[in-house]
Design an enzyme around this catalytic site. Structure first.
Site, mmCIF file in Angstrom:
data_model
loop_
_atom_site.group_PDB
_atom_site.id
_atom_site.type_symbol
_atom_site.label_atom_id
_atom_site.label_comp_id
_atom_site.label_asym_id
_atom_site.label_seq_id
_atom_site.Cartn_x
_atom_site.Cartn_y
_atom_site.Cartn_z
ATOM 1 N N LYS A 26 19.854 28.574 -38.592
ATOM 2 C CA LYS A 26 20.851 28.743 -39.650
ATOM 3 C C LYS A 26 20.254 29.481 -40.847
ATOM 4 O O LYS A 26 20.825 30.469 -41.346
ATOM 5 C CB LYS A 26 21.377 27.359 -40.076
ATOM 6 C CG LYS A 26 22.495 27.416 -41.124
ATOM 7 C CD LYS A 26 22.760 26.058 -41.756
ATOM 8 C CE LYS A 26 23.418 25.075 -40.795
ATOM 9 N NZ LYS A 26 24.897 25.285 -40.722
ATOM 10 N N ARG A 96 21.735 21.003 -45.697
ATOM 11 C CA ARG A 96 21.962 20.950 -44.247
ATOM 12 C C ARG A 96 20.669 21.139 -43.489
ATOM 13 O O ARG A 96 19.769 21.865 -43.922
ATOM 14 C CB ARG A 96 22.880 22.092 -43.803
ATOM 15 C CG ARG A 96 24.288 22.030 -44.330
ATOM 16 C CD ARG A 96 25.052 23.243 -43.801
ATOM 17 N NE ARG A 96 26.020 23.699 -44.780
ATOM 18 C CZ ARG A 96 27.349 23.606 -44.599
ATOM 19 N NH1 ARG A 96 27.834 23.102 -43.500
ATOM 20 N NH2 ARG A 96 28.147 24.039 -45.535
ATOM 21 N N GLY A 105 25.145 18.588 -34.261
ATOM 22 C CA GLY A 105 25.563 17.231 -34.606
ATOM 23 C C GLY A 105 24.467 16.188 -34.540
ATOM 24 O O GLY A 105 24.715 15.003 -34.758
ATOM 25 N N MET A 107 21.618 16.066 -36.383
ATOM 26 C CA MET A 107 20.958 15.730 -37.639
ATOM 27 C C MET A 107 21.977 15.698 -38.784
ATOM 28 O O MET A 107 23.164 15.920 -38.583
ATOM 29 C CB MET A 107 19.827 16.717 -37.908
ATOM 30 C CG MET A 107 18.667 16.483 -36.930
ATOM 31 S SD MET A 107 17.337 17.646 -37.184
ATOM 32 C CE MET A 107 18.132 19.177 -36.793
ATOM 33 N N ARG A 352 25.833 33.147 -35.483
ATOM 34 C CA ARG A 352 24.872 32.946 -34.383
ATOM 35 C C ARG A 352 25.465 33.564 -33.117
ATOM 36 O O ARG A 352 26.676 33.822 -33.059
ATOM 37 C CB ARG A 352 24.592 31.467 -34.156
ATOM 38 C CG ARG A 352 25.828 30.656 -33.872
ATOM 39 C CD ARG A 352 25.509 29.172 -33.782
ATOM 40 N NE ARG A 352 26.740 28.404 -33.661
ATOM 41 C CZ ARG A 352 26.807 27.092 -33.816
ATOM 42 N NH1 ARG A 352 25.736 26.404 -34.116
ATOM 43 N NH2 ARG A 352 27.958 26.454 -33.668
ATOM 44 N N HIS A 468 23.228 17.202 3.135
ATOM 45 C CA HIS A 468 23.732 18.081 4.189
ATOM 46 C C HIS A 468 25.015 18.775 3.744
ATOM 47 O O HIS A 468 25.166 19.991 3.849
ATOM 48 C CB HIS A 468 23.978 17.273 5.464
ATOM 49 C CG HIS A 468 24.528 18.098 6.589
ATOM 50 N ND1 HIS A 468 25.885 18.203 6.839
ATOM 51 C CD2 HIS A 468 23.916 18.876 7.506
ATOM 52 C CE1 HIS A 468 26.074 18.998 7.867
ATOM 53 N NE2 HIS A 468 24.896 19.424 8.296
ATOM 54 N N SER A 777 8.626 34.334 7.542
ATOM 55 C CA SER A 777 9.712 33.977 6.650
ATOM 56 C C SER A 777 9.412 32.570 6.154
ATOM 57 O O SER A 777 9.228 31.658 6.956
ATOM 58 C CB SER A 777 11.037 34.027 7.405
ATOM 59 O OG SER A 777 12.076 33.668 6.541
ATOM 60 N N CYS A 844 13.498 32.279 3.248
ATOM 61 C CA CYS A 844 14.851 32.028 3.725
ATOM 62 C C CYS A 844 15.301 30.604 3.466
ATOM 63 O O CYS A 844 16.255 30.133 4.046
ATOM 64 C CB CYS A 844 14.975 32.365 5.210
ATOM 65 S SG CYS A 844 13.946 31.312 6.244
ATOM 66 N N TYR A 864 11.307 40.401 0.787
ATOM 67 C CA TYR A 864 12.734 40.096 0.622
ATOM 68 C C TYR A 864 12.967 38.618 0.386
ATOM 69 O O TYR A 864 12.092 37.791 0.628
ATOM 70 C CB TYR A 864 13.531 40.561 1.850
ATOM 71 C CG TYR A 864 13.255 39.793 3.118
ATOM 72 C CD1 TYR A 864 13.952 38.613 3.405
ATOM 73 C CD2 TYR A 864 12.307 40.230 4.026
ATOM 74 C CE1 TYR A 864 13.697 37.903 4.566
ATOM 75 C CE2 TYR A 864 12.041 39.524 5.193
ATOM 76 C CZ TYR A 864 12.747 38.360 5.459
ATOM 77 O OH TYR A 864 12.483 37.656 6.603
#
Lengths: 887, 887
Positions: A26, A96, A105, A107, A352, A468, A777, A844, A864
């Site tokens: 801030k 603040r 929210g 502090m 912001r 699963h 793989s 994979c 890959y």
């Protein structure tokens, strides 16, 4: 000498946006806005270093702080032209918090500070509004007492209610000047009663009390918890911002509002926000009055009858629009701002970077690139790759009504509606009749694959994010809510209950796999949009990335979907999923329960043509792109018949006694199937299984190659290799099948043989395995299971506790454990490449679609990643982001 | 120039014992004996290189071979004084194989070679025994035809039977000269009929035929199989020995025999052997006549009425005794020899190191050290450490009668007899009444621990060498036969059947865990002898070894046994085994099924005093030696109640509804318990369990310390650690318990906290784990399971195939996989010591008692191995042998 205080506003701004660590978000942005010449009420920021010093030195301040704060107050007074504590022309300030990372929210804040019995009268005179001054005073007493003096705000709310009751008032606006005088007196009396001393009248005492309270709120319980949850270190500390008050509640030429510079939900370039006339910031949040739109267009679009700011305050609106334009050009990003209008003058209180939906993020980034604000490469870096998933599935319309029954885990993204069914056969049957269904199961098993395929979405009452159901659903791109423990799913009774509500077979349910919500009835949906911005971003990503992106797919539907999403090949085609089809499972079971080679061959001969057709279609769809096919992997008992009916069916097909069959089924059960007779172990003990599979692959490749007019070169993958001996023996058998085919057909199939690296031993012995294997793989699901010694199916019992206690940063089945599993992957890659420099390396496991894991794969030089079809875009973007990191 | 042929005997010996690779075992030792001046019939050896060349060059011989064989024949002729093929004074030879490694009976031999229609007459004249000459001829025709000409010996046996039938004879000795002439004629006619050409009369053709047959027999199917089974390379090849025949069947001044220089079964220093008067070597083997003892003492001891050689041939016997003395001094080891006496002259035909029992090996080595033949260090190297196990248990008397019902796997050594029972409760009940019992189960589970303890021996029809029954039985030192698949164990019916025999509860069975035999009734046993030679060897071993040897023990009996066997501490005390006792299992189950902390604490409070007493007794027995205690490790469901009765019992104790309990029991079931909610994961999710255990340990240590007057410093081991976070959190809790106790009692317990390294991730992250851990104990059972991805319980389905195909050299749960699992152990040891140089390192898996694995632990510098009590002597000796390797 350390500077403890940084001023801003009134042409004397010491801070700037990149001092965020020192000034908090801030403070840094207030300074930045002031430097840009935007209208910011003057003030100063006490740095986060003061906070750190405060806690290090037993809650005392650095010696020089008092003088610097005085200088800061002087700065404000001189800019505003009023004096703190002056009974005639009093300065009021807000105090603040403002930490480096946003902790909304968590502090404390004090507004209207500087009011006392004298200054309130001065303020009344100066503003010409006695009621406003008294209202501000009572608000200050309540807030200050609550935050600084630990007199709970409930005390004051009670007093106000008592007063209203006595007078017969309903609303606060019913109170007049006399009422507020009485209320203020009552508030002060309450403080005196509670503390044994009067409410502080000295404004400097008030100021230091508020500063101390903000620093102390850094260590309140909710702030500590929030930091733990978000991984924010305790030693960062908070800054304190002291700023001249401006008032949006001094009359109808005043207002307060919040706005985004673009639409945070769609990303459209238009002012988006709300304001309230004659109100303070809290009133917008409190929701007592209906806020009004900023623009006429928004007002009309929303059918509101309240006038837009564009109408009521056209000059201020024009000024605001200009501020937005400046902020976007300056910050090169969409901004979320707070403002106040005091007597027709606009004041900026905060700016912001604005939070936004995945859809908006994509549109904003692409638009900004088109506007020349940012480069295409920057677009890639700005989009959270994990969030792309949300764009690929239908979502619930934002404002649709929902009758939420329960909430489970958001296991596979997207929303789906349909008639609920409780068995996979039922799902398949209804789907065949054209119905949309939601499959609800306590948990799913490999035998549910056909039902999951047939369903629009899957719902389970047990199992985690890597159960699963979750894994398979993500792979299929089906929305899934798993582990909804509040549901009692009664499969036999064909219904589910939650609390006192019952949902029966055929009732419509909607699930949202992105949030975990389960809703009664059908909920309106929004379909995904894959062209336009999405396609452009993917195109930019493809230009940048080095990693190839393949997909895990075994059905024609998945293969086609994956190609649409840009997959450059299949990295994992699991042959076992092909075995669960209703029309072949009997033959598969016959093979498994056969107790000799001949029995297995008879059954396998029935399967061969089906497997060949499976492969041929996939080769046709992939049109020459690489296809890696894993030979049969899972524990045989996954295919076993369970019910008497199933056993009877298989016994009849195989021509054996059901009792004998039941015995054999029991023999095949295992204590730890994950570590049992599976993977290449099946190929070693039952050579004919892999032989038939190899034959089916080769025949399909030759046929598809002839049809395509090009060589189809399948990559045959041997699963669960632990030793070189296994690999050599099985590779020799595959080669023999190819030789046989060459003799039969006069053409030798082209192919590679490689292995999954999914056991620690294989990773360690990669050097010798690579002497025979042409590719590796990494099966990081199983490798994670064995490296950690954790069964994915059983982890639910403790993994949450592990993450809660911070023992694990996250679920290692979702994001690769770089330190442990990752070291094995690195070792295997190094040793493998040492003995075969052109060894092809890929991954994979589920991790192939996780951005952090993709980045790791890029860093260690894999060729890959392969992931489920719906993760392909995520992987493409993540791979590009990883490549950008190299620069 | 390569020398293809080496002569021996008659003062012209070219070979020697250390040319074994070139000459084969038999050839090398014949040459060595000849050089020592012992009476060896002259001959020559065709080298193994000829065999190799033969196979490399398409089954042809080196060019120079023919001339060298001729020279060899000349050598024999000149020494013997007769000529090969000479009708007047014919030389006969034997042609035998002889490989580098002994392959008994696998390859071919031809005796009496050189006989034909002419030489048989010369031999008759020369020997003065026509019948002997004809008998030799018919033997030669049969043997040669079978081995060289592929005319099966059955043909000849049939002809002989026909002749005997026709004449009404029973025995071969009933045949006279005329009979043998007819038989010889019939044999020759049969060969002619079969081959279409007559039996070869040319003696050189006979010789080369026999040489070729021996070389070819190297590649016969049974030789190839034998080599595969014993790991003998195909390219070693065999040598061929051609040697002058000597005859033990030329009359009563002739004999043939086999002998050991010491008793191979007890090791006693006495001539041990048998002979037959007037016989050929095959007659001893054929077992038609009863062999006679060599010495009067042996004859008397065995109550034989047949005269000893010491009586019948005193001079030859004295010569034989002298030969034995010379051989032992020369070879410095007990010898197994074959001899023939021809007309009162002794001929040595073979010598080699004799096979012996473990008991004999020990005695012979120690005696030889006492005799000054070998050094004590050599004694250590000579004893097969794995075989020591056999000395620690009762064994079946060698000549006891056995009624063998079936055979299973020799899962845990030693023999036991007792009444068969089919449940663990029954075992405990009968044992409490003083009965000896054998527990027979289909397979065992952790719930059978009390029954296994109560039993003399354990018998299962399922499970391999590393099944639960096998592992636990070895740990307890109970004999066990596992996986006896021929048995059908009917637990409900309280009986077992095998074939058509039934054994009911209470019937006496005997099992031999060293051979796998299961016998009806009681069989006589021999008790082990642990003092004397055994103790001396152990003493020598202790002087040499560097590795400390501890034991895995959790009961007072095991702890005491292990100390008797020389354990220097407890390396693994598994607390869960203490939980299965009948009088505490209900409380344990109550703890597990409790669904909140309070419920668990209530149950744990019942367990605390019992645990404290367990530990206190063990600390007393170990008297200050280190004791490593592993906190609760196994999947909770192992403790769950299963039967309705058990569930009712626990529900009553815990005060919950049995239906609720059943639900909870189902919740706790896991798909892969080995990788499930167990080990330190229990400690993380249910902190109170480890807290109570730590408290019990500390209280017991303080109490025992006070009683012993010394500090007892337990080593607390956290199981299944995968991350540093787990270790740190749990260690902190243990420390807190110690702090609390210090405050309560004014004395802080002394202790170490360390961890099992049993997961690949823990091995890789050992560096950071060692920052908190004071010791590592390698749990190589689990580490093998996870590194290979093989469940020990499920490996039976494929491990045999793996070993048969040579993919694995052996069961990796028996002998540590040095290349894979071993690398992780090495990595962990290195990384651990790097961050904590004084880190204590040990191993506590089953491998701690396996000699090869002990050697590995020595090489990589571990501090100790820990094994089951009965393996402690094995480990002590193996550790010494490993240390000797360093020199």
């Amino acid at each position: 000498m350390t500077n403890w205080v940084y001023t801003f506003g009134g042409g004397k701004t010491e801070g700037r946006a990149d001092l965020r660590d020192l000034l908090g978000g801030k403070g840094a942005n207030l300074a930045e806005m002031a430097s840009l010449g935007l209208p910011v009420p003057p003030g100063f920021t006490i740095t986060t270093e003061v906070c750190a010093a405060y806690y290090e030195n037993d809650r005392t301040y650095p010696e020089a702080l008092a003088a610097e704060v005085e200088a800061g107050m002087d700065h404000i007074e001189s800019v505003v032209g009023s004096r703190f504590g002056d009974p005639e022309n009093p300065l009021l300030v807000s105090v603040r918090s403002g930490a480096r990372a946003s902790m909304p929210g968590m502090m404390d804040t004090v507004l209207n500070l500087g009011l006392n019995d004298e200054t309130v009268e001065g303020m009344a005179r100066k503003s010409g509004d006695e009621r406003f001054a008294l209202d501000s005073y009572r608000r200050f007493i309540q807030m200050y007492s609550d935050v600084v003096l630990s007199v709970d705000h409930g005390n004051f709310e009670d007093l106000l209610d008592v007063h209203k009751d006595r007078k017969g008032y309903t609303l606060d606006t019913d109170l007049g000047v006399g009422d507020w005088r009485q209320v203020v007196a009552a508030f002060k009396a309450k403080v005196g009663e509670r503390l044994g001393s009067p409410f502080p009248q000295n404004v400097r005492e008030q100021l230091w009390g508020a500063i101390g309270a903000v620093f102390q709120s850094w260590m309140n319980r909710r702030a500590i918890t929030y930091r733990r949850l978000h991984g924010i270190p305790d030693d960062w500390g908070t800054a304190v911002n002291v700023q001249a008050m401006v008032f949006g509640n001094m009359g109808d030429d005043c207002a307060t509002g919040v706005a985004f510079t673009r639409d945070p939900s769609t990303g459209e370039k238009r002012l988006y926000g709300e304001y309230l006339v004659n109100a303070q910031g809290e009133d917008v949040v409190a929701g007592i009055r209906t806020p009004q739109h900023l623009t006429i267009a928004a007002r009309d679009a929303n059918g509101s009858r309240l006038p837009a700011m564009e109408e009521t305050m056209p000059e201020v609106f024009a000024r605001l629009a200009e501020v937005f334009r400046k902020l976007e050009i300056h910050y090169r990003d969409m901004q979320d701002i707070e403002f106040t209008v005091q007597r027709n003058k606009l004041w900026m209180l905060q700016t912001r970077s604005g939070k936004r939906t995945a859809r908006a993020a994509l549109k904003i980034a692409v638009d900004m690139a088109d506007e020349g604000l940012i480069a295409p490469r920057e677009v890639l870096a700005r989009i959270d790759s994990a969030s792309l998933d949300q764009l690929l599935h239908p979502t619930l319309a934002a404002d649709a009504e929902r009758d939420v029954l329960a909430r489970g885990l958001p296991a596979s993204p997207g929303a789906a509606s349909g008639a609920v069914v409780f068995t996979s056969d039922d799902a398949e049957r209804l789907a065949a009749e054209g119905d949309k269904v939601i499959l609800a199961r306590t948990e799913t098993s490999p035998e549910d694959i056909h039902g999951m395929h047939a369903a629009q979405g899957i719902l389970t009452s047990r199992g985690g994010m890597t159960s699963h159901a979750a894994v398979v659903a993500r792979g299929m791109g089906r929305p899934c809510v798993s582990g909804a423990g509040a549901l009692h799913i009664d499969e036999a009774g064909q219904r589910l209950t939650v609390g006192n509500r019952t949902v029966s077979r055929g009732d419509i349910l909607t699930i949202d796999g992105s949030t975990g919500e389960i809703m009664a009835g059908e909920v309106e949906m929004v379909q995904p949009e894959l062209s336009g911005d999405f396609a452009r971003v993917m195109g930019w990503a493809d230009e940048v990335r080095r990693l190839e992106v393949r997909t895990n797919a075994e059905t024609p539907v998945d293969a086609r979907t994956a190609r649409e999403f840009g997959a450059e090949g299949i990295g994992l085609c699991r042959t076992e999923h092909m075995f669960f089809d209703a029309d072949r499972i009997v033959a598969v079971r016959e093979m498994i329960v056969a107790d000799d080679e001949e029995g297995r061959r008879t059954a396998l001969d029935k399967i061969l043509p089906m497997q060949r057709d499976d492969f041929a279609e996939i080769f046709r769809i992939m049109a020459g792109l690489p296809v890696t096919i894993r030979l049969l992997d899972p524990p045989l008992h996954e295919f076993l018949p369970h019910t008497d009916e199933e056993i009877g069916e298989v016994a009849a097909a195989a021509g054996v006694d059901p009792a004998v069959l039941r015995l054999r089924v029991n023999q095949l059960r295992e204590s730890n199937p994950m570590l049992g007779h599976r993977g290449c172990r099946l190929g070693i003990t039952y050579p004919e299984i892999y032989e038939i599979q190899a034959r089916a692959i080769f025949e399909a490749a030759l046929d598809a190659g002839a049809a395509l007019g090009a060589t189809v070169r399948p990559e045959i993958m041997l699963p669960l290799i632990a030793t070189r001996g296994e690999f050599d023996m099985l590779r020799a058998r595959v080669d023999r099948v190819a030789d046989g085919l060459a003799a039969e057909r006069g053409e030798r199939p082209a192919y590679l043989v490689g292995t999954m690296i999914e056991l620690p031993r294989a990773a360690l012995r990669a050097g010798e395995i690579a002497e025979g294997a042409e590719f590796f793989s990494f099966g990081t699901n199983d490798l994670t299971q064995t490296t950690f010694g954790i069964s994915r199916d059983d982890a639910a019992g403790f993994l949450d506790d592990y993450i809660r206690h911070g023992i694990l940063a996250g679920d290692p089945f979702v994001s690769l454990d770089v330190d442990g599993v990752g070291e094995l992957v690195r070792i295997a890659a190094e040793r493998g490449r040492e003995s075969r420099p052109d060894l092809k390396l890929g991954i994979c496991g589920e991790h192939g679609g996780d951005p952090a894991s993709v980045a790791f794969c890029h860093r260690i030089g894999l060729d890959y990643v392969s992931c489920s079809p719906y993760r392909v875009p995520v992987a493409r973007l993540a791979a590009a982001q990883a490549a950008l990191e190299d620069d």
